[in-house]
Design a protein around this motif. Structure first.
Motif, PDB file in Angstrom:
ATOM      1  N   GLN A  42      53.932  42.026  30.896  1.00  0.00           N
ATOM      2  CA  GLN A  42      53.659  41.012  31.912  1.00  0.00           C
ATOM      3  C   GLN A  42      52.198  40.597  31.899  1.00  0.00           C
ATOM      4  O   GLN A  42      51.870  39.425  32.126  1.00  0.00           O
ATOM      5  N   THR A  43      51.302  41.529  31.602  1.00  0.00           N
ATOM      6  CA  THR A  43      49.884  41.191  31.522  1.00  0.00           C
ATOM      7  C   THR A  43      49.602  40.295  30.324  1.00  0.00           C
ATOM      8  O   THR A  43      48.751  39.400  30.388  1.00  0.00           O
ATOM      9  N   VAL A  44      50.316  40.509  29.217  1.00  0.00           N
ATOM     10  CA  VAL A  44      50.188  39.615  28.060  1.00  0.00           C
ATOM     11  C   VAL A  44      50.630  38.201  28.446  1.00  0.00           C
ATOM     12  O   VAL A  44      49.990  37.208  28.081  1.00  0.00           O
ATOM     13  N   ALA A  45      51.732  38.114  29.198  1.00  0.00           N
ATOM     14  CA  ALA A  45      52.185  36.801  29.675  1.00  0.00           C
ATOM     15  C   ALA A  45      51.147  36.173  30.594  1.00  0.00           C
ATOM     16  O   ALA A  45      50.898  34.958  30.545  1.00  0.00           O
ATOM     17  N   LEU A  46      50.505  36.999  31.434  1.00  0.00           N
ATOM     18  CA  LEU A  46      49.446  36.505  32.319  1.00  0.00           C
ATOM     19  C   LEU A  46      48.278  35.956  31.513  1.00  0.00           C
ATOM     20  O   LEU A  46      47.699  34.922  31.862  1.00  0.00           O
ATOM     21  N   GLY A  86      47.590  42.038  41.582  1.00  0.00           N
ATOM     22  CA  GLY A  86      49.029  41.812  41.476  1.00  0.00           C
ATOM     23  C   GLY A  86      49.804  43.107  41.471  1.00  0.00           C
ATOM     24  O   GLY A  86      50.877  43.205  42.095  1.00  0.00           O
ATOM     25  N   ILE A  87      49.298  44.123  40.772  1.00  0.00           N
ATOM     26  CA  ILE A  87      49.986  45.421  40.742  1.00  0.00           C
ATOM     27  C   ILE A  87      49.955  46.073  42.114  1.00  0.00           C
ATOM     28  O   ILE A  87      50.959  46.644  42.562  1.00  0.00           O
ATOM     29  N   VAL A  88      48.804  45.992  42.795  1.00  0.00           N
ATOM     30  CA  VAL A  88      48.705  46.594  44.135  1.00  0.00           C
ATOM     31  C   VAL A  88      49.687  45.918  45.101  1.00  0.00           C
ATOM     32  O   VAL A  88      50.477  46.586  45.785  1.00  0.00           O
ATOM     33  N   ILE A  89      49.646  44.594  45.152  1.00  0.00           N
ATOM     34  CA  ILE A  89      50.538  43.869  46.056  1.00  0.00           C
ATOM     35  C   ILE A  89      51.983  44.031  45.611  1.00  0.00           C
ATOM     36  O   ILE A  89      52.894  44.191  46.439  1.00  0.00           O
ATOM     37  N   GLY A  90      52.230  44.008  44.300  1.00  0.00           N
ATOM     38  CA  GLY A  90      53.589  44.185  43.793  1.00  0.00           C
ATOM     39  C   GLY A  90      54.169  45.534  44.154  1.00  0.00           C
ATOM     40  O   GLY A  90      55.362  45.644  44.467  1.00  0.00           O
ATOM     41  N   THR A  91      53.332  46.577  44.123  1.00  0.00           N
ATOM     42  CA  THR A  91      53.794  47.915  44.507  1.00  0.00           C
ATOM     43  C   THR A  91      54.186  47.956  45.984  1.00  0.00           C
ATOM     44  O   THR A  91      55.232  48.511  46.351  1.00  0.00           O
ATOM     45  N   LEU A  92      53.354  47.348  46.832  1.00  0.00           N
ATOM     46  CA  LEU A  92      53.675  47.297  48.265  1.00  0.00           C
ATOM     47  C   LEU A  92      54.962  46.508  48.515  1.00  0.00           C
ATOM     48  O   LEU A  92      55.802  46.903  49.342  1.00  0.00           O
ATOM     49  N   LEU A  93      55.125  45.395  47.801  1.00  0.00           N
ATOM     50  CA  LEU A  93      56.336  44.595  47.948  1.00  0.00           C
ATOM     51  C   LEU A  93      57.570  45.374  47.491  1.00  0.00           C
ATOM     52  O   LEU A  93      58.626  45.310  48.129  1.00  0.00           O
ATOM     53  N   ALA A  94      57.429  46.102  46.392  1.00  0.00           N
ATOM     54  CA  ALA A  94      58.564  46.883  45.883  1.00  0.00           C
ATOM     55  C   ALA A  94      58.982  47.953  46.879  1.00  0.00           C
ATOM     56  O   ALA A  94      60.183  48.141  47.134  1.00  0.00           O
ATOM     57  N   MET A  95      58.019  48.635  47.452  1.00  0.00           N
ATOM     58  CA  MET A  95      58.349  49.669  48.439  1.00  0.00           C
ATOM     59  C   MET A  95      58.948  49.043  49.699  1.00  0.00           C
ATOM     60  O   MET A  95      59.847  49.612  50.318  1.00  0.00           O
ATOM     61  N   ALA A 120      46.326  31.918  43.171  1.00  0.00           N
ATOM     62  CA  ALA A 120      47.597  31.515  42.579  1.00  0.00           C
ATOM     63  C   ALA A 120      48.118  32.575  41.621  1.00  0.00           C
ATOM     64  O   ALA A 120      49.302  32.965  41.680  1.00  0.00           O
ATOM     65  N   PHE A 121      47.269  33.080  40.739  1.00  0.00           N
ATOM     66  CA  PHE A 121      47.708  34.089  39.770  1.00  0.00           C
ATOM     67  C   PHE A 121      48.090  35.395  40.456  1.00  0.00           C
ATOM     68  O   PHE A 121      49.098  36.017  40.109  1.00  0.00           O
ATOM     69  N   THR A 122      47.299  35.807  41.441  1.00  0.00           N
ATOM     70  CA  THR A 122      47.575  37.075  42.115  1.00  0.00           C
ATOM     71  C   THR A 122      48.913  37.040  42.838  1.00  0.00           C
ATOM     72  O   THR A 122      49.744  37.952  42.700  1.00  0.00           O
ATOM     73  N   LEU A 123      49.141  35.988  43.624  1.00  0.00           N
ATOM     74  CA  LEU A 123      50.371  35.915  44.399  1.00  0.00           C
ATOM     75  C   LEU A 123      51.588  35.717  43.498  1.00  0.00           C
ATOM     76  O   LEU A 123      52.652  36.308  43.730  1.00  0.00           O
ATOM     77  N   ALA A 124      51.441  34.900  42.463  1.00  0.00           N
ATOM     78  CA  ALA A 124      52.569  34.671  41.562  1.00  0.00           C
ATOM     79  C   ALA A 124      52.883  35.920  40.746  1.00  0.00           C
ATOM     80  O   ALA A 124      54.053  36.324  40.618  1.00  0.00           O
ATOM     81  N   GLU A 125      51.851  36.552  40.194  1.00  0.00           N
ATOM     82  CA  GLU A 125      52.088  37.726  39.358  1.00  0.00           C
ATOM     83  C   GLU A 125      52.584  38.907  40.174  1.00  0.00           C
ATOM     84  O   GLU A 125      53.351  39.733  39.664  1.00  0.00           O
ATOM     85  N   SER A 126      52.168  39.021  41.437  1.00  0.00           N
ATOM     86  CA  SER A 126      52.637  40.136  42.260  1.00  0.00           C
ATOM     87  C   SER A 126      54.150  40.096  42.427  1.00  0.00           C
ATOM     88  O   SER A 126      54.786  41.150  42.552  1.00  0.00           O
TER      89      SER A 126
END
Length: 229
Positions: free
Chosen positions: A162-166, A35-44, A104-110
Motif C-alpha cells: 500500500q505504501t508503494v501505491a501511495l 495513515g497507519i495510526v488512524i487506520g489502526t484506530l478505525l480497524a479497532m 487528502a493522502f492521510t485520510l484516504a490512505e487511512s
C-alpha cells in the motif's frame, strides 16, 4: 524523424529534482505514519466498538475508498478554505498546497490501511485474545500487547504494498501545483524542451523504487513462510 536524446538536462537540473524527490518522500512518510495510526484506530473501532461507532467507521472507510484520490485533493485545496473562513470568520484564511495534500493522502490512505489492519488482526488466532484476558489483561491491553504485535508482523507485506501505491499516488499533487518529483521534472523538461528525457528518467526512478518495494514484500513473505514451516 529521428530524435536526438540529450540527458544533460537531468544532470544540470539534479538539485531541483532532488528537492522534488524530498517533497515526494516527505508526503509518503507523513501520510504513511498518520495513515497507519488512524487506520489502526478505525480497524479497532470497526471490530470492537459499539454498533454506532462501527457504522461510522465503516462509512468513513467506504467514503474514502470510493472517491477518487484526485477529487479528495480538490476537496481540501478548493473547498476547505471557504468552509474554514465561514467557521472562523477570518476572510483571509487559506489552506496551503502541502497541508491540502497531506490531509487528502492521510485520510484516504487511512481507509485502505484500516482494511489491511482488519485483515491482520483477523489473521491472529482467536484463542490469543481469550488467553491474554485469562491472565488478567483487559481487552485493550490484550490488543496492544498480544494481538497487534502479531498482526503487524502478518500484515507487513500488505502495508509495504500500500505504501508503494501511495508513492505513485503522490504524483497527483501536480493538480495543485505542488512541486513533487514529477512536477519538478516536468518544469525542467518544459524549460529545456526535453520532456521525453525527463519523463523517461522519472519513470526509471519510480520503477526502481517500486521494484525495491516488491522485492522487500517477496523477501518478507518468504521469511514468513520459512518461519511457519
Amino acid at each position: 524523424m529521428e530524435y536526438s536524446f540529450d540527458w544533460s538536462t537531468v544532470v544540470r537540473g539534479w538539485p531541483y529534482l532532488a528537492q522534488g524527490m524530498a517533497m515526494t518522500l516527505f508526503l509518503v512518510v507523513v501520510a504513511m505514519v498518520l495513515g497507519i495510526v488512524i487506520g489502526t484506530l478505525l480497524a479497532m473501532a470497526r471490530m470492537f466498538g459499539p454498533k454506532s461507532v462501527q457504522m461510522l467507521a465503516g462509512g468513513y472507510v467506504n467514503l474514502f475508498r470510493s472517491v477518487p484520490l484526485i477529487l479528495t485533493i480538490f476537496w481540501f485545496y478548493f473547498l476547505m478554505p471557504p468552509v474554514l473562513r465561514l467557521l472562523t470568520g477570518d476572510p483571509h484564511l487559506t489552506v496551503g498546497a502541502i497541508y491540502s495534500a497531506l490531509a487528502a493522502f492521510t485520510l484516504a490512505e487511512s481507509a485502505y490501511y484500516c482494511e489491511i489492519m482488519r485483515a491482520g488482526i483477523g489473521s491472529v488466532r482467536g484463542g490469543q485474545m481469550q488467553a491474554a484476558q485469562s491472565v488478567g489483561l483487559t481487552r485493550w491491553q490484550s490488543l496492544r500487547f498480544v494481538i497487534l504485535p502479531q498482526a503487524f508482523r502478518n500484515m507487513t507485506p500488505s502495508l509495504i504494498n500500500q505504501t508503494v501505491a501511495l508513492l505513485k499516488d503522490t504524483s497527483l499533487v501536480y493538480v495543485i501545483s505542488l512541486n513533487d518529483f514529477l512536477g519538478a521534472a516536468s518544469k525542467l523538461g518544459q524549460r529545456d524542451g526535453r520532456l521525453v528525457e525527463m519523463y523517461l528518467f522519472v519513470a526509471a526512478v519510480y520503477l526502481a523504487l517500486c521494484t525495491l518495494g516488491v522485492w522487500l514484500v517477496n523477501y518478507l513473505q518468504k521469511r514468513r513462510g520459512l518461519a511457519e514451516t
